[in-house]
Design a protein around this motif. Sequence first.
Motif, PDB file in Angstrom:
ATOM      1  N   ALA A  34       0.736  -1.145   0.119  1.00 32.94           N
ATOM      2  CA  ALA A  34      -0.084   0.018   0.156  1.00 32.94           C
ATOM      3  C   ALA A  34       0.938   1.369   0.009  1.00 32.94           C
ATOM      4  O   ALA A  34       0.486   2.240  -0.776  1.00 32.94           O
ATOM      5  CB  ALA A  34      -1.084   0.254   1.141  1.00 32.94           C
ATOM      6  N   ILE A  35       1.848   1.058   0.931  1.00 30.39           N
ATOM      7  CA  ILE A  35       2.772   2.491   0.834  1.00 30.39           C
ATOM      8  C   ILE A  35       3.582   2.541  -0.670  1.00 30.39           C
ATOM      9  O   ILE A  35       3.694   3.706  -1.009  1.00 30.39           O
ATOM     10  CB  ILE A  35       4.181   2.131   2.033  1.00 30.39           C
ATOM     11  CG1 ILE A  35       3.351   2.232   3.229  1.00 30.39           C
ATOM     12  CG2 ILE A  35       5.111   3.285   1.509  1.00 30.39           C
ATOM     13  CD1 ILE A  35       4.274   1.933   4.456  1.00 30.39           C
ATOM     14  N   CYS A  36       3.830   1.437  -1.231  1.00 26.19           N
ATOM     15  CA  CYS A  36       4.395   1.624  -2.576  1.00 26.19           C
ATOM     16  C   CYS A  36       3.420   1.958  -3.599  1.00 26.19           C
ATOM     17  O   CYS A  36       3.786   2.845  -4.485  1.00 26.19           O
ATOM     18  CB  CYS A  36       4.898   0.278  -3.092  1.00 26.19           C
ATOM     19  SG  CYS A  36       6.473  -0.198  -2.067  1.00 26.19           S
ATOM     20  N   CYS A  37       2.144   1.643  -3.474  1.00 26.39           N
ATOM     21  CA  CYS A  37       1.090   1.835  -4.535  1.00 26.39           C
ATOM     22  C   CYS A  37       0.865   3.448  -4.201  1.00 26.39           C
ATOM     23  O   CYS A  37       0.680   4.353  -5.243  1.00 26.39           O
ATOM     24  CB  CYS A  37      -0.176   1.097  -4.234  1.00 26.39           C
ATOM     25  SG  CYS A  37      -0.047  -0.493  -4.989  1.00 26.39           S
ATOM     26  N   PHE A  38       0.781   4.072  -2.890  1.00 27.51           N
ATOM     27  CA  PHE A  38       0.716   5.383  -2.731  1.00 27.51           C
ATOM     28  C   PHE A  38       1.972   6.241  -3.420  1.00 27.51           C
ATOM     29  O   PHE A  38       1.499   7.319  -3.889  1.00 27.51           O
ATOM     30  CB  PHE A  38       0.620   5.726  -1.179  1.00 27.51           C
ATOM     31  CG  PHE A  38       0.533   7.250  -0.793  1.00 27.51           C
ATOM     32  CD1 PHE A  38      -0.604   7.763  -1.162  1.00 27.51           C
ATOM     33  CD2 PHE A  38       1.625   7.860  -0.456  1.00 27.51           C
ATOM     34  CE1 PHE A  38      -0.679   9.176  -0.777  1.00 27.51           C
ATOM     35  CE2 PHE A  38       1.586   9.135   0.213  1.00 27.51           C
ATOM     36  CZ  PHE A  38       0.186   9.858  -0.279  1.00 27.51           C
ATOM     37  N   LEU A  59      10.410  13.999  -6.454  1.00 29.22           N
ATOM     38  CA  LEU A  59       9.309  14.602  -5.583  1.00 29.22           C
ATOM     39  C   LEU A  59       8.722  13.359  -4.791  1.00 29.22           C
ATOM     40  O   LEU A  59       8.145  13.471  -3.704  1.00 29.22           O
ATOM     41  CB  LEU A  59       8.459  15.322  -6.382  1.00 29.22           C
ATOM     42  CG  LEU A  59       8.984  16.844  -6.798  1.00 29.22           C
ATOM     43  CD1 LEU A  59       7.873  17.546  -7.658  1.00 29.22           C
ATOM     44  CD2 LEU A  59       9.017  17.474  -5.333  1.00 29.22           C
ATOM     45  N   VAL A  60       8.619  12.348  -5.544  1.00 22.00           N
ATOM     46  CA  VAL A  60       7.948  11.020  -4.812  1.00 22.00           C
ATOM     47  C   VAL A  60       8.793  10.660  -3.686  1.00 22.00           C
ATOM     48  O   VAL A  60       8.182  10.542  -2.488  1.00 22.00           O
ATOM     49  CB  VAL A  60       7.740   9.890  -5.551  1.00 22.00           C
ATOM     50  CG1 VAL A  60       7.479   8.493  -4.820  1.00 22.00           C
ATOM     51  CG2 VAL A  60       6.640  10.173  -6.666  1.00 22.00           C
ATOM     52  N   SER A  61      10.060  10.619  -3.684  1.00 28.66           N
ATOM     53  CA  SER A  61      10.935  10.315  -2.384  1.00 28.66           C
ATOM     54  C   SER A  61      10.894  11.311  -1.385  1.00 28.66           C
ATOM     55  O   SER A  61      10.794  11.089  -0.194  1.00 28.66           O
ATOM     56  CB  SER A  61      12.478  10.160  -2.978  1.00 28.66           C
ATOM     57  OG  SER A  61      12.509   9.021  -4.068  1.00 28.66           O
ATOM     58  N   VAL A  90      10.880  -1.669   4.085  1.00 22.60           N
ATOM     59  CA  VAL A  90      11.286  -1.702   2.810  1.00 22.60           C
ATOM     60  C   VAL A  90      11.354  -0.491   1.920  1.00 22.60           C
ATOM     61  O   VAL A  90      12.388   0.076   1.490  1.00 22.60           O
ATOM     62  CB  VAL A  90      10.978  -2.853   2.092  1.00 22.60           C
ATOM     63  CG1 VAL A  90      11.258  -2.917   0.652  1.00 22.60           C
ATOM     64  CG2 VAL A  90      10.883  -4.196   2.817  1.00 22.60           C
ATOM     65  N   PRO A  91      10.222   0.424   2.131  1.00 22.76           N
ATOM     66  CA  PRO A  91      10.345   1.576   1.278  1.00 22.76           C
ATOM     67  C   PRO A  91      11.010   2.481   1.969  1.00 22.76           C
ATOM     68  O   PRO A  91      11.822   2.366   3.186  1.00 22.76           O
ATOM     69  CB  PRO A  91       8.732   1.905   1.308  1.00 22.76           C
ATOM     70  CG  PRO A  91       7.910   0.758   1.608  1.00 22.76           C
ATOM     71  CD  PRO A  91       8.787  -0.192   2.450  1.00 22.76           C
ATOM     72  N   ILE A  92      11.124   3.815   1.216  1.00 20.19           N
ATOM     73  CA  ILE A  92      12.167   4.736   1.672  1.00 20.19           C
ATOM     74  C   ILE A  92      11.456   5.229   3.246  1.00 20.19           C
ATOM     75  O   ILE A  92      12.439   5.890   3.931  1.00 20.19           O
ATOM     76  CB  ILE A  92      12.158   5.743   0.969  1.00 20.19           C
ATOM     77  CG1 ILE A  92      13.442   6.957   1.373  1.00 20.19           C
ATOM     78  CG2 ILE A  92      10.724   6.543   0.854  1.00 20.19           C
ATOM     79  CD1 ILE A  92      13.489   8.043   0.088  1.00 20.19           C
ATOM     80  N   THR A  93      10.287   4.939   3.513  1.00 21.66           N
ATOM     81  CA  THR A  93       9.545   5.587   4.715  1.00 21.66           C
ATOM     82  C   THR A  93      10.430   4.972   5.980  1.00 21.66           C
ATOM     83  O   THR A  93      10.301   5.636   6.946  1.00 21.66           O
ATOM     84  CB  THR A  93       8.137   4.905   4.884  1.00 21.66           C
ATOM     85  OG1 THR A  93       8.056   3.515   4.575  1.00 21.66           O
ATOM     86  CG2 THR A  93       7.436   5.681   3.773  1.00 21.66           C
ATOM     87  N   GLY A  94      10.935   3.588   5.847  1.00 19.82           N
ATOM     88  CA  GLY A  94      11.756   3.201   7.176  1.00 19.82           C
ATOM     89  C   GLY A  94      12.691   4.004   7.309  1.00 19.82           C
ATOM     90  O   GLY A  94      13.289   3.922   8.361  1.00 19.82           O
ATOM     91  N   PHE A  95      13.226   4.565   6.284  1.00 19.00           N
ATOM     92  CA  PHE A  95      14.793   5.194   6.444  1.00 19.00           C
ATOM     93  C   PHE A  95      14.236   6.511   7.105  1.00 19.00           C
ATOM     94  O   PHE A  95      14.854   7.111   8.094  1.00 19.00           O
ATOM     95  CB  PHE A  95      15.340   5.482   5.179  1.00 19.00           C
ATOM     96  CG  PHE A  95      16.554   6.423   5.469  1.00 19.00           C
ATOM     97  CD1 PHE A  95      17.793   5.949   6.039  1.00 19.00           C
ATOM     98  CD2 PHE A  95      16.470   7.687   5.006  1.00 19.00           C
ATOM     99  CE1 PHE A  95      19.135   6.711   6.000  1.00 19.00           C
ATOM    100  CE2 PHE A  95      17.893   8.390   5.470  1.00 19.00           C
ATOM    101  CZ  PHE A  95      18.947   7.887   5.823  1.00 19.00           C
ATOM    102  N   ALA A  96      13.276   7.136   6.643  1.00 22.35           N
ATOM    103  CA  ALA A  96      12.772   8.562   7.414  1.00 22.35           C
ATOM    104  C   ALA A  96      12.479   8.427   9.015  1.00 22.35           C
ATOM    105  O   ALA A  96      12.762   9.052   9.655  1.00 22.35           O
ATOM    106  CB  ALA A  96      11.473   9.032   6.537  1.00 22.35           C
ATOM    107  N   ASN A  97      11.846   7.210   8.999  1.00 23.38           N
ATOM    108  CA  ASN A  97      11.376   6.860  10.581  1.00 23.38           C
ATOM    109  C   ASN A  97      12.743   6.721  11.254  1.00 23.38           C
ATOM    110  O   ASN A  97      12.906   6.986  12.440  1.00 23.38           O
ATOM    111  CB  ASN A  97      10.536   5.748  10.600  1.00 23.38           C
ATOM    112  CG  ASN A  97      10.146   5.481  11.806  1.00 23.38           C
ATOM    113  OD1 ASN A  97      10.490   4.306  12.580  1.00 23.38           O
ATOM    114  ND2 ASN A  97       8.868   6.039  12.603  1.00 23.38           N
TER     115      ASN A  97
END
Length: 150
Positions: A34-38, A59-61, A90-97
């Motif tokens: 769902a995160i990747c689809c978003f 901009l997506v990143s 897995v997505p870039i969101t984990g890094f931001a967190n």
Amino acid sequence: MDISKKQYDEMVKKASPNSPILLDCVKAFLIGGAICCFGQLLFYIFNKSGMSMDESRTLVSVALVVITAILTGIGVFDKIAKHAGAGTIVPITGFANSVVSPALEFKSEGFIMGTGANIFKIAGPVILYGTTAASVYGLIYFIVEKVMGK
């Protein structure tokens, strides 16, 4: 207090029950997907608004990192990650967190010794070993393609 290995093993099993592995995998897959689809939806929106492919990708990143940072700051992302497990890593969101969480945790110790000294406590090894692995891969690629390929 002396306890036997068997008693200790029983105490550990009682204190930490097994996780439902199949359910955890399904939730990680669905939420990570769902995160990747978003992210793909954001890419579509940016691209259709007249931006180039490269601008849209960038901009997506940036958008995913900012959204994750905000959700981490208000305590929502941790609730999502509790259910998603590896699906949020897995997505870039984990890094931001992993950058925002220690910054929030240590902010009470001040900007320099708290936030500044601890902000990359979790993300630092990822940056270090990711950069090292990319450099080694690039060197191997260069040797194989450019030096040996001629």
